[in-house]
Design a protein around this motif. Structure first.
Motif, mmCIF file in Angstrom:
data_model
loop_
_atom_site.group_PDB
_atom_site.id
_atom_site.type_symbol
_atom_site.label_atom_id
_atom_site.label_comp_id
_atom_site.label_asym_id
_atom_site.label_seq_id
_atom_site.Cartn_x
_atom_site.Cartn_y
_atom_site.Cartn_z
ATOM 1 N N ILE A 117 9.899 -4.474 0.485
ATOM 2 C CA ILE A 117 8.451 -4.660 0.471
ATOM 3 C C ILE A 117 8.156 -6.079 -0.006
ATOM 4 C CG2 ILE A 117 6.284 -3.872 -0.532
ATOM 5 C CD1 ILE A 117 7.642 -1.136 -0.922
ATOM 6 N N PRO A 118 7.491 -6.896 0.793
ATOM 7 C CA PRO A 118 7.212 -8.267 0.374
ATOM 8 C C PRO A 118 6.223 -8.310 -0.782
ATOM 9 C CG PRO A 118 6.085 -7.780 2.432
ATOM 10 C CD PRO A 118 6.968 -6.598 2.153
ATOM 11 N N ALA A 165 11.957 2.118 -0.434
ATOM 12 C CA ALA A 165 11.880 0.905 -1.260
ATOM 13 C C ALA A 165 10.587 0.965 -2.063
ATOM 14 C CB ALA A 165 11.911 -0.350 -0.395
ATOM 15 N N ASP A 166 10.530 0.208 -3.159
ATOM 16 C CA ASP A 166 9.290 0.142 -3.927
ATOM 17 C C ASP A 166 9.128 -1.249 -4.540
ATOM 18 O OD1 ASP A 166 11.029 0.037 -6.064
ATOM 19 O OD2 ASP A 166 10.542 2.003 -6.844
ATOM 20 N N LEU A 268 -9.239 -3.660 -0.792
ATOM 21 C CA LEU A 268 -8.360 -4.787 -1.131
ATOM 22 C C LEU A 268 -6.890 -4.382 -0.996
ATOM 23 C CD1 LEU A 268 -10.162 -6.149 -4.347
ATOM 24 C CD2 LEU A 268 -10.155 -7.194 -2.074
ATOM 25 N N VAL A 269 -6.559 -3.188 -1.494
ATOM 26 C CA VAL A 269 -5.183 -2.703 -1.412
ATOM 27 C C VAL A 269 -4.753 -2.525 0.038
ATOM 28 C CG1 VAL A 269 -3.686 -0.736 -1.914
ATOM 29 C CG2 VAL A 269 -5.227 -1.619 -3.680
ATOM 30 N N ALA A 270 -5.625 -1.932 0.867
ATOM 31 C CA ALA A 270 -5.280 -1.696 2.271
ATOM 32 C C ALA A 270 -5.014 -3.003 2.990
ATOM 33 C CB ALA A 270 -6.405 -0.923 2.958
ATOM 34 N N ASP A 271 -5.823 -4.028 2.731
ATOM 35 C CA ASP A 271 -5.611 -5.334 3.375
ATOM 36 C C ASP A 271 -4.283 -5.932 2.952
ATOM 37 O OD1 ASP A 271 -8.012 -5.133 4.667
ATOM 38 O OD2 ASP A 271 -9.127 -6.372 3.230
ATOM 39 N N ARG A 272 -3.937 -5.808 1.684
ATOM 40 C CA ARG A 272 -2.664 -6.342 1.215
ATOM 41 C C ARG A 272 -1.462 -5.574 1.789
ATOM 42 N NH1 ARG A 272 -3.298 -11.483 -0.430
ATOM 43 N NH2 ARG A 272 -5.016 -11.656 -1.926
ATOM 44 N N LEU A 273 -1.618 -4.275 1.939
ATOM 45 C CA LEU A 273 -0.504 -3.478 2.501
ATOM 46 C C LEU A 273 -0.171 -3.896 3.923
ATOM 47 C CD1 LEU A 273 -1.333 0.138 1.241
ATOM 48 C CD2 LEU A 273 0.390 -1.439 0.369
#
Length: 280
Positions: A117-118, A165-166, A268-273
């Motif tokens: 995960i980047p 992964a996390d 915000l979280v969805a855009d970053r994901l």
């Protein structure tokens, strides 16, 4: 008395006619010339045979391609190197065939994509109000919904299903702190993990009269977004879950966060994901 051997020799040769000396020499010279001519002819025949044989061999060499060189195959340390012949034209694809198999623009390669995960898939400092700073490492307390579910009387299913992964992100401010965990699953397992969130909340049997878990809001952002509220051992908490494709984010918000505030963070979280998944 003369020896008998000489007597017999005298008797046998008494009436012989001897050729003149010059005639004997002429015959000797003729025999010598014949021997020389025969020797020259024999050498010429031998040379002709060798020349024609060499020409035949040269013709065969021209018609037959040379054997390919041997290729040394590197071996692992401690093992003896082995030598294998270069693959023949039948087993090795032609340059045209090899070029046709190379991935071209827009065609995915055969190498499986990385599961890591980047860092850009988590919330960034620019997403938070002024006063927050990124913390190094993970916090020492377990803030997740799983830790709260341990306090339930009944046995509940694991929240994370098939995590591959996390990645964690922690932010501090003088008055509050925020933590996020992003996990990667298969697409189906990511959907199942979100179902487990709802099942844990619905099935939990509180161990104390004042303990509680409840769904405060849904459909907050991404492919799926859920806000869970709870109070365990007298400590109020808020957990925001957002799924985008095969990624699931769990966010620990301030215990007084409202559904509207959770919706702001969920977007915000969805855009970053989207940085870490192709589902967007």
């Amino acid at each position: 008395m003369p020896d008998q051997l000489f007597s017999d020799l005298y008797r046998d040769t008494d009436r012989l006619t001897w050729a003149p000396v010059e005639e004997v020499r002429r015959r000797g010279r003729q025999r010598t010339r014949r021997a020389r001519v025969a020797g020259v002819l024999a050498v010429a025949v031998a040379v002709g045979v060798l020349t024609s044989g060499a020409a035949v061999l040269a013709g065969h060499r021209d018609a037959t391609p040379p054997l390919p060189p041997a290729t040394v195959v590197p071996s692992t340390p401690g093992a003896d190197p082995t030598v294998s012949p270069t693959p023949s034209a039948e087993s090795s694809p032609s340059p045209d065939a090899q070029s046709s198999r190379r991935p071209t623009g827009g065609t995915p390669s055969s190498r499986p994509p990385s599961r890591a995960i980047p860092a850009g898939a988590t919330l960034q400092l620019a997403d938070l109000p002024p006063g927050f700073a990124m913390s190094q490492g993970r916090i020492k307390v377990d803030w997740t919904l799983e830790s709260a579910a341990v306090s339930c009387e009944n046995r509940l299913p694991a929240l994370s299903v098939g995590a591959l992964a996390d990645r964690f992100a922690v932010f501090d401010s003088p008055t509050a702190w925020l933590a996020e965990r992003v996990t990667r699953h298969s697409q189906a397992d990511a959907v199942t993990s979100m179902k487990r969130v709802r099942r844990i909340v619905a099935d939990c049997v509180p161990a104390r009269p004042d303990d509680s878990l409840s769904i405060l809001a849904e459909g907050l952002g991404g492919d799926d977004g859920v806000l869970v509220g709870g109070e365990i051992k007298g400590i109020p908490s808020r957990w925001l879950f957002v799924r985008q494709g095969d990624l699931v984010a769990q966010l620990r918000l301030d215990h007084q966060a409202t559904p509207d505030e959770a919706r702001h963070f969920a977007k915000l979280v969805a855009d970053r994901l989207c940085v870490g998944t192709d589902a967007c």
